[in-house]
Design a protein around this motif. Structure first.
Motif, mmCIF file in Angstrom:
data_model
loop_
_atom_site.group_PDB
_atom_site.id
_atom_site.type_symbol
_atom_site.label_atom_id
_atom_site.label_comp_id
_atom_site.label_asym_id
_atom_site.label_seq_id
_atom_site.Cartn_x
_atom_site.Cartn_y
_atom_site.Cartn_z
ATOM 1 N N LEU A 72 42.552 40.334 56.726
ATOM 2 C CA LEU A 72 43.555 40.746 55.739
ATOM 3 C C LEU A 72 43.523 39.837 54.511
ATOM 4 N N MET A 73 43.331 38.531 54.718
ATOM 5 C CA MET A 73 43.240 37.605 53.582
ATOM 6 C C MET A 73 42.000 37.887 52.748
ATOM 7 N N GLU A 74 40.880 38.210 53.403
ATOM 8 C CA GLU A 74 39.659 38.537 52.657
ATOM 9 C C GLU A 74 39.868 39.782 51.802
ATOM 10 N N ALA A 75 40.495 40.792 52.360
ATOM 11 C CA ALA A 75 40.795 42.006 51.588
ATOM 12 C C ALA A 75 41.739 41.680 50.437
ATOM 13 N N ASN A 76 42.746 40.860 50.708
ATOM 14 C CA ASN A 76 43.714 40.464 49.693
ATOM 15 C C ASN A 76 43.024 39.742 48.544
ATOM 16 N N LYS A 77 42.153 38.798 48.850
ATOM 17 C CA LYS A 77 41.448 38.030 47.813
ATOM 18 C C LYS A 77 40.552 38.940 46.978
ATOM 19 N N ARG A 78 39.826 39.837 47.637
ATOM 20 C CA ARG A 78 38.939 40.756 46.922
ATOM 21 C C ARG A 78 39.737 41.645 45.974
ATOM 22 N N MET A 79 40.829 42.214 46.480
ATOM 23 C CA MET A 79 41.660 43.096 45.658
ATOM 24 C C MET A 79 42.314 42.332 44.511
ATOM 25 N N LEU A 80 42.762 41.117 44.782
ATOM 26 C CA LEU A 80 43.396 40.305 43.741
ATOM 27 C C LEU A 80 42.399 40.019 42.620
ATOM 28 N N LYS A 81 41.193 39.616 42.968
ATOM 29 C CA LYS A 81 40.159 39.337 41.966
ATOM 30 C C LYS A 81 39.873 40.598 41.137
ATOM 31 N N GLU A 82 39.655 41.715 41.813
ATOM 32 C CA GLU A 82 39.332 42.967 41.110
ATOM 33 C C GLU A 82 40.449 43.389 40.166
ATOM 34 N N GLN A 83 41.692 43.338 40.649
ATOM 35 C CA GLN A 83 42.805 43.811 39.815
ATOM 36 C C GLN A 83 43.117 42.851 38.674
ATOM 37 N N LEU A 84 42.993 41.548 38.894
ATOM 38 C CA LEU A 84 43.200 40.600 37.800
ATOM 39 C C LEU A 84 42.177 40.837 36.700
ATOM 40 N N GLU A 85 40.927 41.012 37.085
ATOM 41 C CA GLU A 85 39.884 41.232 36.082
ATOM 42 C C GLU A 85 40.096 42.555 35.350
ATOM 43 N N ARG A 86 40.405 43.601 36.087
ATOM 44 C CA ARG A 86 40.576 44.920 35.482
ATOM 45 C C ARG A 86 41.837 44.992 34.612
ATOM 46 N N GLN A 87 42.965 44.509 35.124
ATOM 47 C CA GLN A 87 44.224 44.673 34.410
ATOM 48 C C GLN A 87 44.445 43.633 33.319
ATOM 49 N N LEU A 88 43.934 42.409 33.522
ATOM 50 C CA LEU A 88 44.162 41.355 32.539
ATOM 51 C C LEU A 88 42.948 41.086 31.661
ATOM 52 N N GLY A 89 41.799 41.615 32.057
ATOM 53 C CA GLY A 89 40.591 41.389 31.269
ATOM 54 C C GLY A 89 40.103 39.954 31.310
ATOM 55 N N SER A 94 36.781 32.532 41.340
ATOM 56 C CA SER A 94 37.059 32.400 42.772
ATOM 57 C C SER A 94 38.535 32.624 43.058
ATOM 58 N N VAL A 95 38.796 33.112 44.276
ATOM 59 C CA VAL A 95 40.157 33.195 44.801
ATOM 60 C C VAL A 95 40.134 32.550 46.184
ATOM 61 N N PHE A 96 40.977 31.553 46.370
ATOM 62 C CA PHE A 96 41.117 30.875 47.661
ATOM 63 C C PHE A 96 42.507 31.173 48.198
ATOM 64 N N LYS A 97 42.612 31.429 49.506
ATOM 65 C CA LYS A 97 43.919 31.742 50.078
ATOM 66 C C LYS A 97 43.978 31.254 51.520
ATOM 67 N N ASP A 98 45.137 30.724 51.883
ATOM 68 C CA ASP A 98 45.380 30.360 53.270
ATOM 69 C C ASP A 98 46.799 30.796 53.617
ATOM 70 N N ILE A 109 44.897 29.996 45.310
ATOM 71 C CA ILE A 109 44.374 29.371 44.095
ATOM 72 C C ILE A 109 43.421 30.361 43.455
ATOM 73 N N ILE A 110 43.671 30.659 42.187
ATOM 74 C CA ILE A 110 42.802 31.551 41.411
ATOM 75 C C ILE A 110 42.124 30.689 40.363
ATOM 76 N N VAL A 111 40.796 30.758 40.318
ATOM 77 C CA VAL A 111 40.030 29.991 39.325
ATOM 78 C C VAL A 111 39.432 30.985 38.338
ATOM 79 N N PHE A 112 39.835 30.859 37.089
ATOM 80 C CA PHE A 112 39.329 31.719 36.020
ATOM 81 C C PHE A 112 38.114 31.074 35.356
#
Length: 118
Positions: A72-89, A94-98, A109-112
């Protein structure tokens, strides 16, 4: 977006995306969260509500629920990365989550690719 719209607006947009992903995956909202922006990194500290079915299984089947948590965390990180890039440009490197199921606390932690701090 950080410098263009200000850190406050960036935080609000990230929180919206973060919460919508949690609703989509878990069907349960976040109890509380705190977000900090420092240079090219965003730190999100949140308290989640554990999925009731997983909470029940934790005591006798923690190895199974730990595997489910990881997926679930892997899916969350993947979706977060995709949506941040798409919606915020903004390019996300990297996205790290525990997540701690006992306390229901998580850290993300989100690294831009560049600084988003205004």
């Amino acid at each position: 977006m950080g410098a263009k719209y200000g850190t406050g607006v960036l935080k609000q947009e990230i929180v919206k995306i973060y919460n919508s992903i949690n609703q989509e995956i878990f069907g349960i909202g976040i109890k509380s969260q705190r977000i900090e922006v420092v240079g090219d990194k965003v730190f999100i500290f949140a308290t989640h509500k554990r999925i009731p079915a997983l909470k029940i299984l934790d005591a006798d089947h923690r190895s199974l629920t730990a595997s489910v948590d990881m997926l679930l965390m892997e899916a969350n990180k993947r979706m977060l990365k995709e949506q941040l890039e798409r919606q915020l440009g903004l390019e996300v490197l990297s996205v790290f989550k525990d997540y701690d199921p006992k306390t229901e606390h998580s850290g993300t932690i989100i690294v831009f690719a560049e600084s988003v701090d205004a």
